[in-house]
Design a protein around this motif. Structure first.
Motif, mmCIF file in Angstrom:
data_model
loop_
_atom_site.group_PDB
_atom_site.id
_atom_site.type_symbol
_atom_site.label_atom_id
_atom_site.label_comp_id
_atom_site.label_asym_id
_atom_site.label_seq_id
_atom_site.Cartn_x
_atom_site.Cartn_y
_atom_site.Cartn_z
ATOM 1 N N GLN A 243 42.810 47.010 38.710
ATOM 2 C CA GLN A 243 43.359 45.984 37.825
ATOM 3 C C GLN A 243 42.577 44.692 38.022
ATOM 4 O O GLN A 243 42.345 44.257 39.148
ATOM 5 N N ALA A 244 42.145 44.084 36.922
ATOM 6 C CA ALA A 244 41.479 42.783 36.988
ATOM 7 C C ALA A 244 42.535 41.702 37.153
ATOM 8 O O ALA A 244 43.578 41.729 36.505
ATOM 9 N N ALA B 297 39.533 41.806 41.747
ATOM 10 C CA ALA B 297 40.078 43.077 41.281
ATOM 11 C C ALA B 297 41.062 43.593 42.314
ATOM 12 O O ALA B 297 40.931 43.320 43.502
ATOM 13 N N GLU B 298 42.050 44.337 41.853
ATOM 14 C CA GLU B 298 43.030 44.932 42.753
ATOM 15 C C GLU B 298 42.953 46.439 42.608
ATOM 16 O O GLU B 298 42.940 46.963 41.500
ATOM 17 N N ILE B 299 42.873 47.106 43.765
ATOM 18 C CA ILE B 299 42.849 48.562 43.776
ATOM 19 C C ILE B 299 43.865 49.016 44.818
ATOM 20 O O ILE B 299 43.948 48.437 45.897
#
Length: 107
Positions: free
Chosen positions: A10-11, A17-19
């Motif tokens: 997710q940007a 960014a989130e992962i």
């Protein structure tokens, strides 16, 4: 990692960014992350989650790797490198001792 599935990413509005990952860690590493979260909380003067502590640790390692002179290889990013080898214990003992270390109540 035999699976070729890309985890959802997710940007974020701040340009990062989130992962989300699931990582299996020994209890000693969880205790070290708890200690890192405690140090970070003291520094930031607010509560810090283990997620934040991991992100901070990864960012710090990345910055240190970029600051090394050319030709010098950065050290691998592993939390277990900072954990001394211990004799095998029962999982319940590992969990109890890790929680005691996080809480600062080690006997």
């Amino acid at each position: 990692m035999n699976d070729r599935v890309t985890p959802p990413m997710q940007a974020l509005p701040d340009g990062e960014a989130e992962i989300s990952l699931v990582v299996r860690l020994p209890w000693e590493d969880v205790a070290r992350l708890g200690q890192e979260a405690g140090r970070l909380a003291t520094q930031m003067q607010r509560p810090v989650t283990l997620d934040e502590a991991v992100s901070h640790r990864l960012r710090s390692a990345r910055s240190a790797a970029h600051a090394k002179p050319a030709g010098e290889q950065p050290a691998p990013m592993t939390t277990s490198a900072s954990v001394s080898a211990l004799p095998p214990r029962q999982p319940a003992d590992q969990a109890r001792q890790a929680i005691e270390r996080i809480n600062g109540t080690t006997a």
